[in-house]
Motif scaffolding. Sequence first.
Motif, PDB file in Angstrom:
ATOM      1  N   LYS A 118       0.838  -1.200   0.000  1.00 11.92           N
ATOM      2  CA  LYS A 118       0.000   0.000   0.000  1.00 11.92           C
ATOM      3  C   LYS A 118       0.872   1.249   0.000  1.00 11.92           C
ATOM      4  N   GLN A 119       1.890   1.291   0.866  1.00 12.91           N
ATOM      5  CA  GLN A 119       2.787   2.442   0.917  1.00 12.91           C
ATOM      6  C   GLN A 119       3.534   2.615  -0.398  1.00 12.91           C
ATOM      7  N   LEU A 120       3.994   1.513  -0.962  1.00  9.15           N
ATOM      8  CA  LEU A 120       4.715   1.581  -2.222  1.00  9.15           C
ATOM      9  C   LEU A 120       3.808   2.108  -3.330  1.00  9.15           C
ATOM     10  N   GLY A 121       2.560   1.644  -3.340  1.00  2.86           N
ATOM     11  CA  GLY A 121       1.610   2.123  -4.332  1.00  2.86           C
ATOM     12  C   GLY A 121       1.345   3.608  -4.218  1.00  2.86           C
ATOM     13  N   LEU A 122       1.252   4.113  -2.998  1.00  2.78           N
ATOM     14  CA  LEU A 122       1.034   5.552  -2.800  1.00  2.78           C
ATOM     15  C   LEU A 122       2.229   6.362  -3.286  1.00  2.78           C
ATOM     16  N   MET A 123       3.455   5.840  -3.075  1.00  4.75           N
ATOM     17  CA  MET A 123       4.648   6.545  -3.558  1.00  4.75           C
ATOM     18  C   MET A 123       4.704   6.549  -5.081  1.00  4.75           C
ATOM     19  N   ILE A 124       4.315   5.430  -5.693  1.00  3.66           N
ATOM     20  CA  ILE A 124       4.281   5.363  -7.158  1.00  3.66           C
ATOM     21  C   ILE A 124       3.295   6.389  -7.700  1.00  3.66           C
ATOM     22  N   ALA A 125       2.117   6.457  -7.072  1.00  8.79           N
ATOM     23  CA  ALA A 125       1.097   7.405  -7.521  1.00  8.79           C
ATOM     24  C   ALA A 125       1.568   8.845  -7.356  1.00  8.79           C
ATOM     25  N   ALA A 126       2.264   9.122  -6.258  1.00  7.21           N
ATOM     26  CA  ALA A 126       2.713  10.489  -5.993  1.00  7.21           C
ATOM     27  C   ALA A 126       3.878  10.901  -6.883  1.00  7.21           C
ATOM     28  N   ALA A 127       4.614   9.934  -7.413  1.00  2.49           N
ATOM     29  CA  ALA A 127       5.820  10.248  -8.187  1.00  2.49           C
ATOM     30  C   ALA A 127       5.527  11.154  -9.377  1.00  2.49           C
ATOM     31  N   ASN A 128       4.407  10.923 -10.057  1.00  7.71           N
ATOM     32  CA  ASN A 128       4.043  11.779 -11.184  1.00  7.71           C
ATOM     33  C   ASN A 128       2.556  12.085 -11.210  1.00  7.71           C
ATOM     34  N   HIS A 129       1.976  12.172 -10.004  1.00  5.38           N
ATOM     35  CA  HIS A 129       0.586  12.609  -9.870  1.00  5.38           C
ATOM     36  C   HIS A 129      -0.415  11.657 -10.522  1.00  5.38           C
ATOM     37  N   PHE A 130      -0.216  10.336 -10.310  1.00  8.35           N
ATOM     38  CA  PHE A 130      -1.209   9.364 -10.731  1.00  8.35           C
ATOM     39  C   PHE A 130      -2.302   9.274  -9.671  1.00  8.35           C
TER      40      PHE A 130
END
Length: 233
Positions: A118-130
């Motif tokens: 879950k944390q990794l997914g949130l970081m991926i989303a935040a990386a380029n505003h997904f």
Amino acid sequence: MPAGETISPVSHYDPNLVRGLYAKTKAAASELVMDKVRNEGLDAVIIQPSGLIGPWCYSRENLIQFFVEVANEKLPATVNAGCDFVDVRDVAAATIRACIQGRCGQNYILSNRTWSMKQLGLMIAAANHFQPTRLTVPLWLASAATPFTALYYRLVDKEPLYTKIALETIESNSDFDNSKAVRDLDFHPRLMQETVTDTVAFLQSIFRIDQNRILARPALRTRKVSPAGKARS
């Protein structure tokens, strides 16, 4: 190793004490190396990285596919469990240092810290505003659903993300002690946010992530001046 116990480097490897063919072959190979060190004077060290993550991976292995599906908004749910992830570039640099300054016969754990999916997914989303994956399911439910998810991924001709082995991995203890590598190899892993951002950028560069799905940053409101000289927003 039971949950709550720290996993430290060892000097003896027994294939009978680990589960799965992959782990058994690694244990057998490691013990063979250590036997050569002890009995034949082989100058060798053993490097033991945790879960590798980072850019420049062209394969479709599970973790890369996780990045792709989260970023393309195709992953229906994440789980609130995970494991220790370490940047592959930090592992490569430490491996080179181990060849130069590592102590013969020593085992070095190269780890960072534990991140849930879950944390990794949130970081991926935040990386380029997904848009992040909003649904999080318990590990037991993800495990129970593996026969159905396996069928789904077979129908769409993709490797399943949450396989039985993958879920067992993220459920297992990943409290690693990397202090020996810090001391002997000057090992200092980078922040996971940097790793995630660089991995997303790489996957965009090889067109694995659809750039059209990137959300536009909020436009800054600018003040314009009317012909009459009055400012308006």
